[in-house]
Scaffold this active site. Structure first.
Site, PDB file in Angstrom:
ATOM      1  N   THR A  39       0.822  -1.215   0.000  1.00 31.32           N
ATOM      2  CA  THR A  39       0.000   0.000   0.000  1.00 31.32           C
ATOM      3  C   THR A  39       0.850   1.257   0.000  1.00 31.32           C
ATOM      4  O   THR A  39       0.463   2.276  -0.581  1.00 31.32           O
ATOM      5  CB  THR A  39      -0.939  -0.002   1.222  1.00 31.32           C
ATOM      6  OG1 THR A  39      -1.814  -1.123   1.147  1.00 31.32           O
ATOM      7  CG2 THR A  39      -1.773   1.272   1.283  1.00 31.32           C
ATOM      8  N   TYR A  53      -7.949   1.012  -3.762  1.00 32.95           N
ATOM      9  CA  TYR A  53      -6.779   1.475  -4.520  1.00 32.95           C
ATOM     10  C   TYR A  53      -6.048   0.265  -5.083  1.00 32.95           C
ATOM     11  O   TYR A  53      -6.385  -0.889  -4.780  1.00 32.95           O
ATOM     12  CB  TYR A  53      -5.827   2.262  -3.609  1.00 32.95           C
ATOM     13  CG  TYR A  53      -5.428   1.503  -2.367  1.00 32.95           C
ATOM     14  CD1 TYR A  53      -4.338   0.642  -2.383  1.00 32.95           C
ATOM     15  CD2 TYR A  53      -6.163   1.614  -1.189  1.00 32.95           C
ATOM     16  CE1 TYR A  53      -3.999  -0.085  -1.259  1.00 32.95           C
ATOM     17  CE2 TYR A  53      -5.825   0.890  -0.065  1.00 32.95           C
ATOM     18  CZ  TYR A  53      -4.737   0.037  -0.094  1.00 32.95           C
ATOM     19  OH  TYR A  53      -4.403  -0.688   1.015  1.00 32.95           O
ATOM     20  N   THR A 119       1.213  -4.310   4.252  1.00 40.68           N
ATOM     21  CA  THR A 119       0.936  -4.557   5.670  1.00 40.68           C
ATOM     22  C   THR A 119       0.367  -5.948   5.953  1.00 40.68           C
ATOM     23  O   THR A 119       0.448  -6.422   7.086  1.00 40.68           O
ATOM     24  CB  THR A 119      -0.027  -3.496   6.226  1.00 40.68           C
ATOM     25  OG1 THR A 119      -1.248  -3.522   5.476  1.00 40.68           O
ATOM     26  CG2 THR A 119       0.590  -2.109   6.164  1.00 40.68           C
ATOM     27  N   ASP A 120      -0.197  -6.613   4.947  1.00 37.51           N
ATOM     28  CA  ASP A 120      -0.867  -7.885   5.212  1.00 37.51           C
ATOM     29  C   ASP A 120       0.082  -8.938   5.780  1.00 37.51           C
ATOM     30  O   ASP A 120      -0.308  -9.725   6.647  1.00 37.51           O
ATOM     31  CB  ASP A 120      -1.547  -8.415   3.951  1.00 37.51           C
ATOM     32  CG  ASP A 120      -2.870  -7.723   3.666  1.00 37.51           C
ATOM     33  OD1 ASP A 120      -3.290  -6.897   4.496  1.00 37.51           O
ATOM     34  OD2 ASP A 120      -3.482  -8.004   2.622  1.00 37.51           O
ATOM     35  N   LYS A 192      -0.552  -7.074  12.787  1.00 37.66           N
ATOM     36  CA  LYS A 192      -1.623  -6.221  12.269  1.00 37.66           C
ATOM     37  C   LYS A 192      -2.908  -6.614  12.981  1.00 37.66           C
ATOM     38  O   LYS A 192      -3.445  -7.700  12.784  1.00 37.66           O
ATOM     39  CB  LYS A 192      -1.760  -6.414  10.756  1.00 37.66           C
ATOM     40  CG  LYS A 192      -2.746  -5.464  10.083  1.00 37.66           C
ATOM     41  CD  LYS A 192      -2.731  -5.666   8.572  1.00 37.66           C
ATOM     42  CE  LYS A 192      -3.668  -4.696   7.871  1.00 37.66           C
ATOM     43  NZ  LYS A 192      -3.632  -4.884   6.395  1.00 37.66           N
ATOM     44  N   GLU A 313      -4.660 -28.099  28.265  1.00 35.88           N
ATOM     45  CA  GLU A 313      -5.658 -28.424  27.241  1.00 35.88           C
ATOM     46  C   GLU A 313      -5.368 -29.774  26.576  1.00 35.88           C
ATOM     47  O   GLU A 313      -6.267 -30.569  26.359  1.00 35.88           O
ATOM     48  CB  GLU A 313      -5.748 -27.332  26.146  1.00 35.88           C
ATOM     49  CG  GLU A 313      -6.189 -25.981  26.647  1.00 35.88           C
ATOM     50  CD  GLU A 313      -7.646 -25.954  27.049  1.00 35.88           C
ATOM     51  OE1 GLU A 313      -8.381 -26.887  26.710  1.00 35.88           O
ATOM     52  OE2 GLU A 313      -8.039 -24.992  27.725  1.00 35.88           O
TER      53      GLU A 313
END
Length: 356
Positions: A39, A53, A119-120, A192, A313
């Protein structure tokens, strides 16, 4: 006579000023910006398009030229390594980028490296470099949540801050960093957490510091092994083994796990609920896959601060599974791939997950 002396004095002063300016210029740190797309290199059709975009459109030279203030803090040059949206980053891209960064930080004329990135998957690349590049020189990843064409663009200041941090002596030895939204975060911790807003990147354990008007303010240091203190070395890694992530949820089945195994996965990250919980319908299949040599690593998909305790767990000792500690599934995938390039022993893998 007086005029000649005055002239000599003026020439001497002028010479000293010229030499002094050259010394100041020479003392400016050298920062290389490696551009990979994303981006921060994106462009929208209109200034109101902050979320709609095309990513990876603007070349690195234009990014640098758009911030003339960079010249005041460092001697900057750029290289276009990739021009892609980061969701398409592959293991091969990681290795190629890692080798280029490692080569640059060995150069005497490079004081720091900045990587512009979508950023992903920025957090994955940051963690990978944190594991495999052996240096104390600053390596800083940076992106933006909005393209440079948007009226609310954040990339310009993010990149200025990233170069400022990479040029700083006080950023040395702190591992790979991510600088966005005025914060300095560890590439090991940061993720993120939200999309569309500029405060997207957060660490569950807090930022390392902040950068304000080109000055760094530090509040804590990374506790885990990284960079110079890492046992891994990108120069010894040419490929990464296949590690896949299967998502746990209510009504989960074993379909994804078996499909990944059939495709040759060497390890499967179980992105479990809560404390890396595993559905009773899935446990037998994971036991079976572990028996076939596939590493099973329990992680948590809790958004901020998922922490998986061993033998809580599930009886990890009994099943010979590994837990991901506080690493989210995507970061666990990165560490598993790097670790599997060195060892196939589950006890060694668990040690690595505790230490990194």
């Amino acid at each position: 006579m007086f005029k000649k002396d005055l002239r000599r004095w003026l020439l001497a002063m002028l010479s000293m000023l010229v030499v002094g300016s050259a010394v100041v210029a020479a003392e400016k740190p050298n920062v290389v910006i490696l551009a990979t797309g994303g981006t921060i290199a994106g462009a929208g059709a209109d200034a109101t398009n902050s979320a709609t975009y095309q990513a990876a459109k603007v070349p690195v030279d234009k990014l640098i030229a758009g911030i003339p203030q960079l010249k005041t803090i460092a001697e900057v040059r750029g290289e276009q390594v990739f021009q892609i949206a980061s969701e398409s980053f592959t293991n091969d891209n990681l290795v190629t980028l890692g080798k280029r960064v490692a080569a640059l930080v060995k150069q005497g004329d490079v004081d720091g490296v900045v990587i512009t990135h979508g950023t992903d998957t920025l957090e994955e690349t940051a963690y990978f470099l944190n594991l495999v590049v052996r240096t104390d020189k600053p390596i800083v990843l940076v992106g933006s949540m909005r393209p440079g064409t948007a009226m609310s663009a954040d990339g310009m200041l993010n990149l200025y801050n990233a170069v400022s941090v990479a040029a700083s002596k006080d950023a040395r030895g702190k591992g790979v960093l991510v600088t966005m939204n005025d914060e300095i975060n560890s590439g090991r911790d940061v993720s993120k957490m939200v999309n569309l807003r500029t405060e997207a990147f957060k660490s569950p354990w807090g930022a390392l510091g902040m950068v304000v008007e080109g000055k760094n303010y530090w509040f804590r240091l990374p506790a885990k092994r990284h960079t110079n203190n890492s046992e891994f070395d990108i120069e010894k890694i040419d490929t990464l083994p296949s590690v896949e992530i299967a998502y746990g949820s209510g009504n989960a089945s074993d379909t994804a796990y078996r499909a990944f195994a059939a495709k040759g996965a060497k390890a499967i990250i179980h992105a479990g609920t809560g404390n890396g919980s595993v559905s009773s319908a899935v446990v037998p299949s994971l036991q079976e896959l572990r028996g076939k040599g596939i590493q099973i690593i329990r992680s948590s998909h809790v958004n901020a601060g998922g922490f998986v305790l061993r033998n809580a767990e599930q009886p990890d000792d009994k099943y010979d599974w590994v837990v991901a500690h506080d690493l989210n599934p995507q970061k666990a995938r990165i560490l598993a791939a790097v670790a599997l390039s060195k060892t196939q022993d589950s006890k060694e893998l668990q040690r690595i997950f505790w230490e990194y």
